[in-house]
Design a protein around this motif. Sequence first.
Motif: not given
Length: 369
Positions: A221, A256, A294, A367
Motif C-alpha cells: 500500500e 494504491v 481509479w 484504487l
Amino acid sequence: MNPSLILLIAVCESVGVGLVGAVVLRLLRRSPVGNSLIAVIVITVCGTNASTITVVLVTQSAEVPVVVTLLVNFVAGAVSLGIGLLLGRSVMKGSRQLADATRTFGVAERFRLPEDPPSAEFAELARELRVTSDKLAESRRRERTVEQSRRQLVAWISHDLRSPLARLRAVAESIEDGVVGDLDDYLGRIRSDTEHLTAMVDDLFQLSQIQTGTLRLNPREVALDDLVSDEAAGLDVLAAGRGIRLRARTVEPVTVRVDDRSMTRVFNNLLSNAIRYSPERTTVVVDVRAVNGWAVVSVSDECGGIPPQDLGSVFDMGWRGRKAKTGAAGGGGFGLTIVHGLVQAHGGHVSVRNVPGGCCFDVRLPLIR
C-alpha cells in the motif's frame, strides 16, 4: 388414347416440373445445401409421380401399357437427373472458386471472396476465411512495424553507445599519453559517461524483464500523492536548470497497491521526458486525483504537442519523437515503453493525448477498495 399423345403430355409435365425445380434451386442458393438436397428429392418424387398420375387420369384406367409407363418413368428420371446435375455443377463450381481463392491467398496476402457462393455454408466459410485473412494482414502489418522499430532501435542504440564509448576511449588515451591537464575534469567525464551507459543497460535489462514476463513486483500500500510529490521534488533542480517550472496543480490523497520502486521509475520517466522536451520558461503540471475507482496521475507539458499520426506509436520501443531526430533527446528510446509495461504489470493503463500547447500523459491505477 394415342400413346404418343400420352407420352408428350408426360414429357411436358416432367419438363415443367424440372423448370420449377431449377427455379427453386436458384432461389435456395443462399440457403443451407441440405435444403437444396431436400428440394432435389421432392422434385424427383413429384416429377415421377405426377407423370404417372397424369397418364392414369388421361387414359382413365389403371391399366397403362408397360411401354408407356417405362417411357414416362424414363423421362421423369432424366429430368430428375438433370436437376441433380445442375445442383452438383453449382456446388462443384463454388468449391473450385473457394479452392482457387484459398490457393491464391498465400500469394496475394488477402482472401478474395467468391462472386456467387452456391450455398450458405460456402458463403459462411468464405466470410470466415476473409476475416482470417484480415487478421493475418493486420498481424503482418504489426510484424513489419515491430521489425522496423527493432532496426531503428538497433541503429539508435549503436549510435548512443558509440558516443560515450568514444569519449571514454579518448579520455583513456589522453591519460595514457600523459597529456591530461585537469585530472578531476577527466574523471568527471568518465563518471558521466559511465552513468549514461549504466542507465542504458538498466533500461535494456528492465525492458527484457517486461517483455519476457520475468518482472518481479513487490506490491504494498502506497500513498500515491506522496510518491508523486517526492519524485517531482527530486526533479525540481533538473527543471530549474532548464528554466522550467514544475508545478503540482491538483493533488488528492489516494492510496494504491503497487511496487513503489517501479512506480517511482514510471513517474521519473514521464516527468523527465516532459522536462526534456519542453521549451524554456514553460510549465510542467502534475495532477493526482481519484476518478471512478481509479487513481489518475496526469503529467502535462508545453512541448507543442505530438503529431496525430505518431500518437499510436508513442509507447513503441525505440520511439523518440521529432526532437530525438535532431539530437535534442538522449537515451535509447526505452523510457515510455518501460512506462507502458510497468503500468500494465500493475493492472493499470497509460495513455497520451494532445492538449492546448502540448501533450498530457495519463496513468490509471486501480484504487484500493
